[in-house]
Design a protein around this motif. Structure first.
Motif, short mmCIF file in Angstrom:
data_model
loop_
_atom_site.label_atom_id
_atom_site.label_comp_id
_atom_site.label_asym_id
_atom_site.label_seq_id
_atom_site.Cartn_x
_atom_site.Cartn_y
_atom_site.Cartn_z
N ASP A 145 0.72 -0.97 -0.10
CA ASP A 145 -0.15 0.06 -0.54
C ASP A 145 0.47 1.10 0.26
O ASP A 145 1.15 2.12 -0.85
CB ASP A 145 -1.02 0.21 1.55
CG ASP A 145 -1.97 -1.11 1.13
OD1 ASP A 145 -2.53 -2.08 -0.08
OD2 ASP A 145 -2.79 -1.21 2.41
N LEU A 146 1.82 1.38 0.89
CA LEU A 146 3.10 2.03 1.07
C LEU A 146 3.77 2.58 -0.88
O LEU A 146 3.86 3.84 -0.68
CB LEU A 146 4.39 2.18 1.25
CG LEU A 146 3.42 2.14 3.24
CD1 LEU A 146 5.09 1.87 3.93
CD2 LEU A 146 3.24 3.72 3.22
N VAL A 147 4.14 1.42 -1.18
CA VAL A 147 4.48 1.78 -2.32
C VAL A 147 3.52 1.72 -3.24
O VAL A 147 3.67 2.76 -4.11
CB VAL A 147 5.08 0.42 -3.24
CG1 VAL A 147 5.38 0.20 -4.38
CG2 VAL A 147 6.03 -0.30 -2.39
N ALA A 148 1.86 1.45 -3.42
CA ALA A 148 1.56 2.29 -4.63
C ALA A 148 0.81 4.03 -3.62
O ALA A 148 0.77 4.80 -5.37
CB ALA A 148 0.07 1.02 -3.80
N SER A 149 1.04 3.75 -2.55
CA SER A 149 0.71 5.28 -2.45
C SER A 149 1.46 6.50 -3.39
O SER A 149 2.10 7.61 -3.69
CB SER A 149 0.70 5.54 -1.04
OG SER A 149 1.48 5.82 -0.43
N GLY A 150 2.94 5.95 -3.01
CA GLY A 150 4.54 6.71 -3.44
C GLY A 150 4.27 6.44 -5.80
O GLY A 150 4.15 7.27 -5.89
N GLU A 151 3.80 4.96 -5.65
CA GLU A 151 3.22 5.36 -7.25
C GLU A 151 2.23 6.60 -8.27
O GLU A 151 2.45 6.66 -8.32
CB GLU A 151 2.86 4.35 -7.77
CG GLU A 151 4.33 2.83 -7.71
CD GLU A 151 3.74 1.22 -7.73
OE1 GLU A 151 4.80 1.28 -8.51
OE2 GLU A 151 2.67 1.91 -7.24
N SER A 155 6.49 9.73 -6.13
CA SER A 155 6.83 10.13 -5.50
C SER A 155 7.26 8.86 -5.00
O SER A 155 7.37 8.56 -3.59
CB SER A 155 7.15 10.79 -4.11
OG SER A 155 5.59 10.65 -3.33
N VAL A 156 7.63 7.52 -5.82
CA VAL A 156 8.45 6.39 -5.13
C VAL A 156 9.57 6.34 -4.35
O VAL A 156 9.70 5.62 -3.21
CB VAL A 156 8.72 4.80 -6.01
CG1 VAL A 156 9.41 4.09 -5.60
CG2 VAL A 156 7.41 5.48 -7.08
#
Length: 415
Positions: A145-151, A155-156
Motif C-alpha cells: 500500500d505504501l509503494v502504491a501511494s508513492g506510485e 514520489s516512489v
C-alpha cells in the motif's frame, strides 16, 4: 509460442530457474557465479551484457528433500533490499535497473530469483506495487500500500526512504525483544539439562555408595534420591510429555486466534517483561502510523495497518476501537484516551500533532522515545536477570552437591 493468460488478461510469467555458470571476463580472468533466468539463451545474453563470455552453463540442482541450498528470505533481507532500492533511486538510477542490479548482486538464490522475476514484470509495464503483491509472504499489505501511494503521487523515492526506515526500525525492535527473551530462556534450558544429567547419571552413583553405609540417610538426601529414582525410571515419559506439549501448544497457537489472544493478554501481565512488551507495542503503533500517515495513506486505513503491526492482541483490539471512534468523527487523541491502554505522554503528543497538523512528526518522535526505552529496558532486564539466574543455578546445583555429600559429612563426624 502462446502465453498463458489469467482472468485479468495479464500474461502469466514463466517461473525463473537458477543457473550456475563459468566464464571469462573482458580481462581474460576466469570467473563463475549464479544467476536467475527463464532459459539458457536469456542467461547468456545477460552475461554478455556484463562483458562475460560464458564457457559452461548448467541449471542448479535442487537439494535432495529440500535440505541445504540457499537460505530462506527473512524480514531482515527485505529491510536491506528496501534500503538499497531507496539509495539507488535517490542516486537517480531507474527503478527497473535498480531491481536488476540488486538481483544480480545478491548472493541468495531465492532472493535473486524473486527480484529478477519482479524486474521482468516491471519491464513489461506492470506497476511495482502489483509485482510485490504477487509475493505476499515477503511483502505484506502495508508495504504494498505504501509503494502504491508513492506510485500514485509520483514520489516512489521518498516513499522508499520511509519504507526502508520503517523496516529497519521494526527489525531493530524485534531484535531487541528477541535479545530480552533469548538470554534467560537459554540459561534456564542449560540449567535444566545440567540438573537432569546430575540426577540421572551422577546421583545414582552416590546412591550405590550410600547403600554400603548401612546407616539412615538425611531427609534432604532421601528427597534428592527420590527425585533421581523417578527421573531414571520415567525420564523418557517426561521428555516425551514435554515435547508433545510444546508441539500441541505451538499447533494450537498457530491455528487458534482465541488462544493467541489469551496468551497476548497474559504476557502483558508478567512483571518486567509485560512492561517491555507494552513499550514495544506502543513503539510499533507509533512508527507504523507515522510512516503510513506521512505517505499520504488516509488515517482510517493507516490505523488498520497499525493494528495489524502492533504485535499484540490487546493493542490490536484497542487500535480497532480507536479506528471505529475516529470513523464516527471523534479526535484520535480522545479515542486513544477512551481505550485506557495508551500512556498519557503518547496521547498528549497526538493531541499536539492534531492541533498543529503534524501528527506524523509527533508520532515519529513518540516512536523514537519508546524504541529508546525498549533498548534501555532490555539492558536493564539483562542486568536484573543475571544475578537472579546465578542465584537460582547456585541453589539448584549447590543443593544437589550438598545432598550428596551430607551423608559423608555425617559419617566423618561420627568417626
Amino acid at each position: 509460442m502462446t502465453s498463458v493468460v489469467t482472468k485479468n488478461n495479464t500474461p502469466k510469467a514463466k517461473p525463473l530457474d537458477v543457473f550456475v555458470w563459468n566464464g571469462v571476463n573482458r580481462k581474460g580472468k576466469k570467473i563463475n557465479g549464479e544467476i536467475s533466468a527463464h532459459n539458457v539463451i536469456e542467461l547468456k545474453a545477460q552475461l554478455r551484457k556484463q562483458g562475460i563470455t560464458p564457457s559452461k552453463v548448467k541449471k542448479k540442482a535442487k537439494p535432495l528433500f529440500g535440505l541445504g541450498g540457499d537460505k530462506a528470505i527473512t524480514p531482515s533481507d527485505i529491510a536491506i533490499i528496501s534500503r538499497q532500492i531507496a539509495t539507488m533511486l535517490g542516486a537517480g538510477v531507474p527503478l527497473v535497473q535498480t531491481i536488476e542490479m540488486i538481483a544480480k548482486g545478491h548472493n541468495n538464490g531465492h532472493m535473486q530469483k524473486m527480484l529478477t522475476d519482479i524486474g521482468h514484470k516491471l519491464s513489461s509495464g506492470i506497476p511495482l506495487s502489483d509485482c510485490l503483491r504477487e509475493h505476499p509472504r515477503y511483502f505484506d499489505d502495508l508495504y504494498c500500500d505504501l509503494v502504491a501511494s508513492g506510485e500514485q503521487s509520483g514520489s516512489v523515492e521518498t516513499i522508499y526512504n520511509r519504507i526502508a526506515t520503517y523496516k529497519e526500525k521494526a527489525e531493530a525492535l524485534k531484535a531487541k525483544i528477541k535479545k530480552a527473551m533469548t538470554y534467560p530462556i537459554a540459561v534456564l534450558v542449560i540449567a535444566t539439562i545440567v540438573t537432569s544429567i546430575l540426577l540421572i547419571f551422577v546421583v545414582p552413583v552416590f546412591q550405590e555408595i550410600f547403600a554400603g553405609f548401612g546407616a539412615e540417610l538425611p531427609a534432604f538426601t532421601l528427597f534428592v534420591v527420590g527425585i533421581s529414582d523417578f527421573m531414571v525410571a520415567y525420564w523418557h515419559i517426561g521428555l516425551g510429555t514435554i515435547f508433545t506439549f510444546i508441539f500441541l501448544f505451538k499447533r494450537a497457537h498457530r491455528n487458534s486466534r482465541k488462544l493467541r489472544d489469551q496468551v497476548d493478554r497474559k504476557i502483558l501481565k508478567l512483571p518486567v517483561i509485560g512492561d517491555l512488551l507494552k513499550k514495544a507495542a506502543v513503539a510499533r503503533y507509533a512508527r507504523t502510523l507515522s510512516t503510513t500517515f506521512a505517505a499520504g495513506v488516509p488515517l482510517i486505513d493507516a490505523l488498520e495497518s497499525a493494528a495489524g503491526a502492533s504485535g499484540n492482541a490487546v493493542f490490536r483490539d484497542a487500535i480497532f476501537e480507536v479506528r471505529a471512534e475516529v470513523t464516527s468523527g471523534m479526535q484520535m487523541n480522545l479515542a486513544m484516551r477512551n481505550c485506557n491502554i495508551f500512556p498519557d505522554m503518547v496521547i498528549q503528543m497526538v493531541a499536539i500533532g492534531e492541533e498543529s497538523g503534524a501528527v506524523d512528526e509527533m508520532l515519529s518522535k513518540v516512536a523514537n522515545v519508546y524504541e529508546s526505552e525498549v533498548d534501555n529496558a532490555v539492558d536493564n532486564l539483562t542486568a536484573l536477570l543475571e544475578p537472579i539466574i546465578m542465584v537460582v543455578l547456585g541453589v539448584v546445583i549447590g543443593g544437589l552437591i550438598i545432598a550428596m555429600y551430607l551423608p559423608i559429612f555425617q559419617i566423618g563426624m561420627v568417626i
